[in-house]
Design a protein around this motif. Structure first.
Motif, short mmCIF file in Angstrom:
data_model
loop_
_atom_site.label_atom_id
_atom_site.label_comp_id
_atom_site.label_asym_id
_atom_site.label_seq_id
_atom_site.Cartn_x
_atom_site.Cartn_y
_atom_site.Cartn_z
N ASP A 262 95.42 80.47 39.98
CA ASP A 262 95.38 79.03 39.73
C ASP A 262 94.16 78.37 40.37
O ASP A 262 93.81 78.65 41.52
CB ASP A 262 96.65 78.37 40.28
N ASN A 411 88.83 78.44 32.83
CA ASN A 411 89.52 79.03 31.68
C ASN A 411 89.12 80.47 31.40
O ASN A 411 89.75 81.14 30.58
CB ASN A 411 89.28 78.18 30.44
N GLY A 416 96.98 82.13 33.22
CA GLY A 416 97.09 80.72 32.84
C GLY A 416 98.41 80.13 33.29
O GLY A 416 99.18 79.62 32.48
N LYS A 434 93.62 68.21 30.54
CA LYS A 434 94.07 68.55 29.19
C LYS A 434 93.32 69.74 28.60
O LYS A 434 93.79 70.36 27.64
CB LYS A 434 93.93 67.33 28.28
N ARG A 435 92.21 70.09 29.20
CA ARG A 435 91.43 71.22 28.69
C ARG A 435 91.70 72.51 29.48
O ARG A 435 91.14 73.55 29.13
CB ARG A 435 89.95 70.86 28.70
N MET A 436 92.53 72.43 30.50
CA MET A 436 92.86 73.62 31.27
C MET A 436 93.91 74.45 30.53
O MET A 436 94.92 73.92 30.09
CB MET A 436 93.34 73.24 32.67
N GLU A 437 93.65 75.74 30.41
CA GLU A 437 94.53 76.64 29.63
C GLU A 437 95.62 77.20 30.54
O GLU A 437 95.62 78.38 30.90
CB GLU A 437 93.68 77.74 29.01
N THR A 438 96.56 76.34 30.89
CA THR A 438 97.63 76.71 31.80
C THR A 438 98.95 76.10 31.33
O THR A 438 98.97 75.11 30.60
CB THR A 438 97.36 76.20 33.23
N HIS A 458 100.78 80.68 30.50
CA HIS A 458 100.05 81.07 29.31
C HIS A 458 99.33 82.39 29.58
O HIS A 458 99.26 82.86 30.71
CB HIS A 458 99.02 80.00 28.93
N LYS A 459 98.83 82.99 28.54
CA LYS A 459 98.04 84.23 28.64
C LYS A 459 98.80 85.30 29.44
O LYS A 459 100.00 85.51 29.19
CB LYS A 459 96.65 83.92 29.20
#
Length: 485
Positions: A262, A411, A416, A434-438, A458-459
């Motif tokens: 994180d 990212n 994520g 809002k653009r963080m891929e979590t 995620h991921k």
């Protein structure tokens, strides 16, 4: 190993010196046992029963039998049982807190206390939740309803970093939705789970919740067993992949809450002096043994030097020690395997010549698994300390200049799970978030959780979610009913 001191602590807390498996409403002994160590001293606390394959089979069959009557109960009746369980846990919470500190290491008066209290709160509040029937259509000619029906027997495999909270996070939603559970805790921290399993037998019907301690071979049986409908697993990504592969044989439902790397991003306009302390605890709470700990701290270059200096000065005030000591704020690493991994990572940091303004040297002469709070100042992006999840009290503080660049770096991780953004311009901070891929992202706060807030990664950080309506639904099948009037 010396057991006298730890046994004295158990007795002083009114805790049992012998622990049992709970199978089909009964407390059961095993033919074999294994040592459970206090990570602050590496003394033996107690011996945990080593469940056999047959005992696990007995528990699974009992859970399958109990499912028939438990799932037939009304939601309110199941809720009443679970609320009684919360009351029974609360009556024994002081013992549970002490036991948690002795086997896990976290400070009794702070982090162990808050974990147990939060877990009991979770059980009580989840018991009040229900998945409503969704009416899709109701006309003069036709009705369409969507119901959520229980799956059957759930196999839960729980970790060593938050054994009480993450165990009971699984128990409550599993049972309220009409399922039964067989739980296998980590062999590093089985005692707290055996203890709350024993408490459950005095309240819940036989077979509804069984807890069996043992090694990895039990986990393999659980993930492959055809009578188990779902696996709820919290642990490493590497093990999560094995769980998923093993459960594929009969298409088990699977929830995986796995690792994370994180990132926290501190923008140039952040009120950085006010966030030094919360970010320290977000990174180093539970000695960094936390899937959602801040593990990469990106700070704008215009404030990086001042922030890092203040962060290090605050860190110097925090005491690392035995969790039974009232003055301790951070405890030891829970087990020797993780301790050795950190030794290797610390050695790499030293060999690479990175700037380490605090900590960096592990004193291996100490009896316990103690690792100093360590800050690494601006290591390169491709360094192990930035790319890997350390799961310990070491944190890189990394400078950045461009927001687009830092978003790309955040990212680039295969993980994520969660992240946070800190800035004075709220709208700008939210735009970054809002653009963080979590699966979870916080703005100007961190580690806020709630019964009704879904939590998942995620991921490579997982599949499915815990908590919230989605978390409850994850323990059910979706069933559509259509009726012609």
């Amino acid at each position: 190993m010396n057991t006298a001191h730890s046994l004295d602590l158990l007795q002083a807390a009114g805790l049992p010196s012998v622990f049992h498996l709970s199978i089909n409403g009964k407390l059961v002994d095993a033919d074999r046992s294994f040592d459970v160590l206090n990570p602050a001293t590496n003394e033996v606390i107690a011996k945990a029963p080593q469940a056999s394959a047959q005992q696990l089979e007995d528990a699974i069959q009992a859970a399958a039998q109990a499912f028939k009557s438990w799932s037939a109960l009304s939601w309110q009746t199941r809720s009443d049982y679970i609320l009684q369980y919360a009351d029974a846990l609360e009556a024994r919470q002081d013992e549970l807190i002490t036991l948690l500190t002795l086997e896990q290491g976290k400070p009794k008066h702070s982090q162990a206390k808050s974990e147990v209290e939060a877990a009991i709160y979770w059980v009580r509040e989840v018991a009040k939740r229900e998945i409503p029937v969704q009416v899709i259509e109701d006309t003069a000619e036709h009705v369409v309803e969507v119901h959520h029906t229980p799956l059957g027997v759930v196999g839960a495999i729980t970790p060593w970093n938050f054994p009480v909270l993450l165990g009971l996070w699984k128990v409550a939603p599993c049972l309220i939705t009409g399922n039964t559970m067989v739980m296998k805790p980590s062999p590093y921290t089985p005692l707290t789970s055996l203890f709350f399993g024993e408490i459950a037998q005095s309240v819940l019907p036989p077979g509804v919740l069984s807890v069996l301690s043992g090694g990895n071979e039990l986990g393999q049986i659980i993930t492959e067993h055809p009578a188990i409908a779902k696996i709820s697993f919290t642990g490493s990504t590497a093990t999560g992949k094995k769980v998923m592969a093993s459960g594929a044989s009969n298409l088990k439902r699977i929830t995986l809450e796995l690792g994370g790397n994180d990132a926290a991003v501190v923008l140039a306009d952040a009120d950085w002096p006010s966030i030094v302390k919360p970010l320290f605890w977000a990174a180093f709470g539970n000695s960094g043994q936390w899937c959602i700990a801040v593990k990469r701290l990106y700070v704008h270059s215009s404030i990086h030097a001042a922030f890092t200096a203040a962060f290090v000065e605050y860190a110097k005030t925090v005491k690392v020690g035995d969790g039974m000591d009232q003055a301790t704020e951070l405890g030891p690493i829970q087990n020797r395997m993780q301790y050795e991994k950190l030794i290797d990572l610390f050695e790499d940091t030293r060999k690479q010549g990175y700037k380490v303004p605090l900590g960096g040297v592990i004193d291996r002469s100490l009896a316990g698994n103690f690792v100093p709070v360590t800050v690494v100042d601006n290591p390169p992006e491709n360094s192990r300390i930035v790319q890997e999840e350390p799961f310990g009290p070491i944190l890189p503080v990394i400078a950045f200049d461009d927001v687009e660049d830092v978003i790309a770096r955040v990212n680039a991780s295969p993980y994520g799970l969660a992240g946070s953004v800190w800035g004075g311009d709220r709208a700008a901070a939210i735009a970054v978030a809002k653009r963080m891929e979590t699966g979870t992202v916080w703005v100007n706060e961190i580690h806020i959780h709630g019964i009704d807030i879904p939590f998942g990664g995620h991921k490579l950080s997982g599949m499915g979610v815990e908590n919230g309506q989605e978390g409850l639904a994850g323990f059910t099948n979706t069933k559509s009913y259509m009726f012609k009037k």
